[in-house]
Design an enzyme around this catalytic site. Structure first.
Site, PDB file in Angstrom:
ATOM      1  N   ASN A 194      -3.068  -9.545  -9.848  1.00  0.00           N
ATOM      2  CA  ASN A 194      -2.045 -10.375  -9.211  1.00  0.00           C
ATOM      3  C   ASN A 194      -2.715 -11.144  -8.077  1.00  0.00           C
ATOM      4  O   ASN A 194      -2.909 -10.619  -6.984  1.00  0.00           O
ATOM      5  CB  ASN A 194      -0.930  -9.465  -8.690  1.00  0.00           C
ATOM      6  CG  ASN A 194       0.167 -10.241  -7.987  1.00  0.00           C
ATOM      7  OD1 ASN A 194       0.073 -11.454  -7.796  1.00  0.00           O
ATOM      8  ND2 ASN A 194       1.210  -9.537  -7.594  1.00  0.00           N
TER       9      ASN A 194
ATOM     10  N   ARG B 250      -0.702 -11.769 -13.546  1.00  0.00           N
ATOM     11  CA  ARG B 250       0.589 -12.266 -13.093  1.00  0.00           C
ATOM     12  C   ARG B 250       0.398 -13.736 -12.720  1.00  0.00           C
ATOM     13  O   ARG B 250      -0.474 -14.080 -11.927  1.00  0.00           O
ATOM     14  CB  ARG B 250       1.059 -11.497 -11.865  1.00  0.00           C
ATOM     15  CG  ARG B 250       2.368 -12.035 -11.363  1.00  0.00           C
ATOM     16  CD  ARG B 250       2.628 -11.666  -9.923  1.00  0.00           C
ATOM     17  NE  ARG B 250       3.886 -12.261  -9.504  1.00  0.00           N
ATOM     18  CZ  ARG B 250       4.066 -12.807  -8.312  1.00  0.00           C
ATOM     19  NH1 ARG B 250       3.090 -12.846  -7.430  1.00  0.00           N
ATOM     20  NH2 ARG B 250       5.232 -13.323  -7.997  1.00  0.00           N
TER      21      ARG B 250
ATOM     22  N   HIS C 298      10.604 -13.635  -9.560  1.00  0.00           N
ATOM     23  CA  HIS C 298      10.770 -12.168  -9.662  1.00  0.00           C
ATOM     24  C   HIS C 298      11.191 -11.756 -11.074  1.00  0.00           C
ATOM     25  O   HIS C 298      11.780 -10.687 -11.263  1.00  0.00           O
ATOM     26  CB  HIS C 298      11.854 -11.642  -8.686  1.00  0.00           C
ATOM     27  CG  HIS C 298      11.512 -11.769  -7.235  1.00  0.00           C
ATOM     28  ND1 HIS C 298      12.461 -12.079  -6.290  1.00  0.00           N
ATOM     29  CD2 HIS C 298      10.344 -11.602  -6.575  1.00  0.00           C
ATOM     30  CE1 HIS C 298      11.897 -12.118  -5.096  1.00  0.00           C
ATOM     31  NE2 HIS C 298      10.606 -11.831  -5.242  1.00  0.00           N
TER      32      HIS C 298
ATOM     33  N   GLY D  94      13.466  -7.634  -1.133  1.00  0.00           N
ATOM     34  CA  GLY D  94      12.234  -7.280  -0.416  1.00  0.00           C
ATOM     35  C   GLY D  94      12.046  -8.322   0.652  1.00  0.00           C
ATOM     36  O   GLY D  94      13.017  -8.848   1.186  1.00  0.00           O
TER      37      GLY D  94
ATOM     38  N   GLY E 283      10.687 -11.251  -0.019  1.00  0.00           N
ATOM     39  CA  GLY E 283      11.330 -12.289  -0.809  1.00  0.00           C
ATOM     40  C   GLY E 283      12.449 -11.603  -1.577  1.00  0.00           C
ATOM     41  O   GLY E 283      12.271 -10.484  -2.037  1.00  0.00           O
TER      42      GLY E 283
ATOM     43  N   ARG F 266      12.362 -16.753   4.719  1.00  0.00           N
ATOM     44  CA  ARG F 266      12.872 -17.970   4.067  1.00  0.00           C
ATOM     45  C   ARG F 266      14.364 -18.147   4.360  1.00  0.00           C
ATOM     46  O   ARG F 266      15.105 -17.163   4.400  1.00  0.00           O
ATOM     47  CB  ARG F 266      12.675 -17.907   2.554  1.00  0.00           C
ATOM     48  CG  ARG F 266      11.237 -17.865   2.122  1.00  0.00           C
ATOM     49  CD  ARG F 266      11.155 -18.027   0.598  1.00  0.00           C
ATOM     50  NE  ARG F 266       9.812 -17.789   0.115  1.00  0.00           N
ATOM     51  CZ  ARG F 266       9.464 -16.782  -0.692  1.00  0.00           C
ATOM     52  NH1 ARG F 266      10.369 -15.916  -1.102  1.00  0.00           N
ATOM     53  NH2 ARG F 266       8.219 -16.646  -1.091  1.00  0.00           N
TER      54      ARG F 266
ATOM     55  N   ASP G 133      10.042  -8.013   9.093  1.00  0.00           N
ATOM     56  CA  ASP G 133      10.068  -6.709   8.434  1.00  0.00           C
ATOM     57  C   ASP G 133      11.415  -6.039   8.715  1.00  0.00           C
ATOM     58  O   ASP G 133      11.775  -5.820   9.873  1.00  0.00           O
ATOM     59  CB  ASP G 133       8.913  -5.840   8.951  1.00  0.00           C
ATOM     60  CG  ASP G 133       8.761  -4.597   8.107  1.00  0.00           C
ATOM     61  OD1 ASP G 133       9.730  -3.809   8.009  1.00  0.00           O
ATOM     62  OD2 ASP G 133       7.686  -4.409   7.532  1.00  0.00           O
TER      63      ASP G 133
ATOM     64  N   ASN H  31      14.723   1.277  -0.585  1.00  0.00           N
ATOM     65  CA  ASN H  31      14.502   2.163   0.570  1.00  0.00           C
ATOM     66  C   ASN H  31      15.535   2.098   1.677  1.00  0.00           C
ATOM     67  O   ASN H  31      15.420   2.829   2.653  1.00  0.00           O
ATOM     68  CB  ASN H  31      13.132   1.864   1.185  1.00  0.00           C
ATOM     69  CG  ASN H  31      12.006   2.209   0.245  1.00  0.00           C
ATOM     70  OD1 ASN H  31      11.882   3.359  -0.143  1.00  0.00           O
ATOM     71  ND2 ASN H  31      11.229   1.226  -0.147  1.00  0.00           N
TER      72      ASN H  31
ATOM     73  N   GLU I 189       6.317  -3.895 -11.221  1.00  0.00           N
ATOM     74  CA  GLU I 189       5.901  -5.136 -11.875  1.00  0.00           C
ATOM     75  C   GLU I 189       4.558  -4.981 -12.584  1.00  0.00           C
ATOM     76  O   GLU I 189       4.345  -5.549 -13.651  1.00  0.00           O
ATOM     77  CB  GLU I 189       5.844  -6.268 -10.838  1.00  0.00           C
ATOM     78  CG  GLU I 189       7.238  -6.712 -10.416  1.00  0.00           C
ATOM     79  CD  GLU I 189       7.275  -7.487  -9.113  1.00  0.00           C
ATOM     80  OE1 GLU I 189       7.210  -6.838  -8.052  1.00  0.00           O
ATOM     81  OE2 GLU I 189       7.371  -8.722  -9.150  1.00  0.00           O
TER      82      GLU I 189
HETATM   83  P1  ADP Z   1       7.456  -8.287  -0.997  1.00  0.00           P
HETATM   84  O1  ADP Z   1       6.886  -7.781  -2.307  1.00  0.00           O
HETATM   85  O2  ADP Z   1       8.390  -9.456  -1.145  1.00  0.00           O
HETATM   86  O3  ADP Z   1       6.452  -8.482   0.098  1.00  0.00           O
HETATM   87  P2  ADP Z   1       8.659  -5.650  -0.777  1.00  0.00           P
HETATM   88  O4  ADP Z   1       9.455  -5.508  -2.004  1.00  0.00           O
HETATM   89  O5  ADP Z   1       7.411  -4.858  -0.633  1.00  0.00           O
HETATM   90  O6  ADP Z   1       8.409  -7.170  -0.432  1.00  0.00           O
HETATM   91  O7  ADP Z   1       9.631  -5.296   0.447  1.00  0.00           O
HETATM   92  C1  ADP Z   1       9.202  -5.391   1.764  1.00  0.00           C
HETATM   93  C2  ADP Z   1      10.395  -5.177   2.680  1.00  0.00           C
HETATM   94  O8  ADP Z   1      10.999  -3.911   2.390  1.00  0.00           O
HETATM   95  C3  ADP Z   1       9.970  -5.165   4.126  1.00  0.00           C
HETATM   96  O9  ADP Z   1      10.747  -6.064   4.897  1.00  0.00           O
HETATM   97  C4  ADP Z   1      10.249  -3.753   4.554  1.00  0.00           C
HETATM   98  O10 ADP Z   1      10.702  -3.697   5.846  1.00  0.00           O
HETATM   99  C5  ADP Z   1      11.329  -3.299   3.614  1.00  0.00           C
HETATM  100  N1  ADP Z   1      11.302  -1.833   3.569  1.00  0.00           N
HETATM  101  C6  ADP Z   1      10.353  -1.034   3.049  1.00  0.00           C
HETATM  102  N2  ADP Z   1      10.650   0.272   3.292  1.00  0.00           N
HETATM  103  C7  ADP Z   1      11.815   0.279   3.993  1.00  0.00           C
HETATM  104  C8  ADP Z   1      12.644   1.283   4.552  1.00  0.00           C
HETATM  105  N3  ADP Z   1      12.323   2.565   4.430  1.00  0.00           N
HETATM  106  N4  ADP Z   1      13.760   0.900   5.204  1.00  0.00           N
HETATM  107  C9  ADP Z   1      14.077  -0.391   5.333  1.00  0.00           C
HETATM  108  N5  ADP Z   1      13.335  -1.392   4.828  1.00  0.00           N
HETATM  109  C10 ADP Z   1      12.222  -1.068   4.186  1.00  0.00           C
END
Ligand code: ADP
Length: 395
Positions: free
Chosen positions: A7, A91, A180, A208, A210, A239, A281, A333, A382
């Protein structure tokens, strides 16, 4: 069968080597800051050995070479010969109008990926370098491209045509594509497997950094929230998602920004980061909200509300909902996020079980017995999806 999944992001490369006999990860890693100073890589093998090192990577070609060296390394590698890899699954971000399925890569496919540079300017060039480097370094090994847009190619015209002069669609391919796709498809397949039903009205929420929502009927996408680019749709980490397009002219006049500056603001400085002025985040923003930070609370409320609005819209698109599924970093999460979104959906008969919802990173049904709509958390994968698609094609 061993499949290498690559990726290539704009300045990163993530990889996994997957043994398809039991779908286990033999090794995985990440190259970061490619083309920037202080580039480094991290590699982890299935014995739990982990190494992290600085290494000069001018471009993605250097990164792919490092990946292969890591996999072959005497001490922490997991294969003895490059020929042990049966295929590489790449990817690719943007398949434009060309691809609705994964494909074996040949010259025509590479030309089409190049043709889509304008649609995915940050990713498609890196994706192509990754492919061409693999072709050079492992000429006998099959290469497969799996597109982030492909799953959404079943959208009907009414969902993907913008209300712009029609010639921009015909001549410039300006339309909604969606992203996605690999993740939405993985979750959709898993839900139909769990429920033993291929005829579902399903809404998948990939939340996430995104984020996008997808309306799926009988395992086919009928609508999704991202558009020509990933900027459309939900409010995200950085975004803005949907805004009045007139804001662009407004910003240009009132703030004297040029078009690139505005593009940067909408993609990188908006969303939850822009509103909260805390972080992109969600963990940081949730923490600040718990400490009563007004803008952090507002940012989260906007995020939840907009996601719930999309689900409402897709309930109309699907003429009802059987299942809602949450996935990705936040969807998997954050019980708070799932609960806040589901609280908007009582009118659809959505009821969640707070105790079941209080889980992180696990596949679980979180709706209660009375709920008219089943609600699930399904961790996305993925890389595994790309490996499966690759295997299907080379078999
Ligand atoms: P991407 O692939 O788009 O970078 P992810 O799917 O990895 O994103 O998601 C990242 C987001 O998920 C982050 O903003 C992070 O804060 C959130 N995240 C991960 N673990 C937790 C958690 N335990 N509680 C709240 N948010 C979480």
């Amino acid at each position: 069968m061993k499949i290498l999944v690559l990726n290539c992001g704009s300045s990163s490369l993530k990889y996994q080597l997957i043994n398809m006999e039991n779908e286990t990860v033999m090794a995985k890693g990440l190259c970061e800051r490619i083309g920037i100073e202080n580039s480094s890589f991290e590699h982890k093998n299935f014995d739990g050995q982990k190494i992290k090192k600085e290494a000069n990577m001018k471009n993605h070609e250097d990164a792919v070479k490092i990946v292969i060296n890591n996999l072959l390394d005497e001490n922490f590698g997991v294969i003895k010969d490059i020929k042990e890899i049966d295929a590489v699954g790449h990817r690719v971000l943007h398949g434009g109008k060309y691809f609705s399925e994964p494909v074996l890569i040949d010259q025509k496919v590479k030309d089409a990926i190049r043709d889509c540079f304008i649609l995915g300017p940050l990713h498609n060039p890196s994706n192509l370098i990754g492919i061409e480097t693999c072709e050079r370094l492992m000429p006998d090994i099959k290469q497969v491209a799996v597109f982030d847009t492909a799953f959404h190619q079943t959208m009907p015209e009414k969902a993907f045509i913008y209300a712009l002069p029609y010639e921009y669609y015909k001549e410039n391919n300006i339309r909604r594509y969606g992203f996605h796709g690999t993740s939405h498809k993985f979750v959709a397949m898993r839900i139909s497997e769990i429920l033993q039903n291929n005829n579902l009205k399903l809404i998948t929420c990939h939340l996430g950094n995104g984020s996008s929502v997808c309306a799926i009927k009988n395992n086919k996408c009928v609508d999704t929230s991202m558009g020509l680019t990933p900027l459309e749709g939900l409010a995200m980490g950085t975004r803005c998602g949907d805004i009045d397009p007139a804001i662009i002219k407004f910003l240009a006049h009132q703030k004297n920004f040029n078009i690139d500056e505005i593009d940067n603001i909408l993609n990188k400085k908006s969303g939850v980061l822009g509103i909260s002025q805390v972080s992109s985040d969600f963990r940081d923003v949730e923490k600040a909200a718990q400490n009563n930070n007004y803008q952090a609370k507002l940012a989260l409320e906007i995020f939840y509300y907009r996601c719930a609005k999309y689900i409402g819209a897709y309930a109309a698109a699907l003429n009802g909902i059987d299942v809602i599924a949450f996935t990705a970093g936040l969807g998997e999460n954050s019980p708070e996020t799932r609960e806040a979104i589901c609280n908007y959906l009582n009118y659809l008969g959505v009821e969640i079980d707070k105790e079941k919802n209080n889980s992180r990173g696990k596949e679980v049904e979180i709706s209660n017995q009375n709920s008219r709509v089943k609600v699930f958390v399904v961790p996305t994968n993925e890389e595994l999806m790309i490996a499966r698609e690759t295997l299907n094609l080379i078999k």
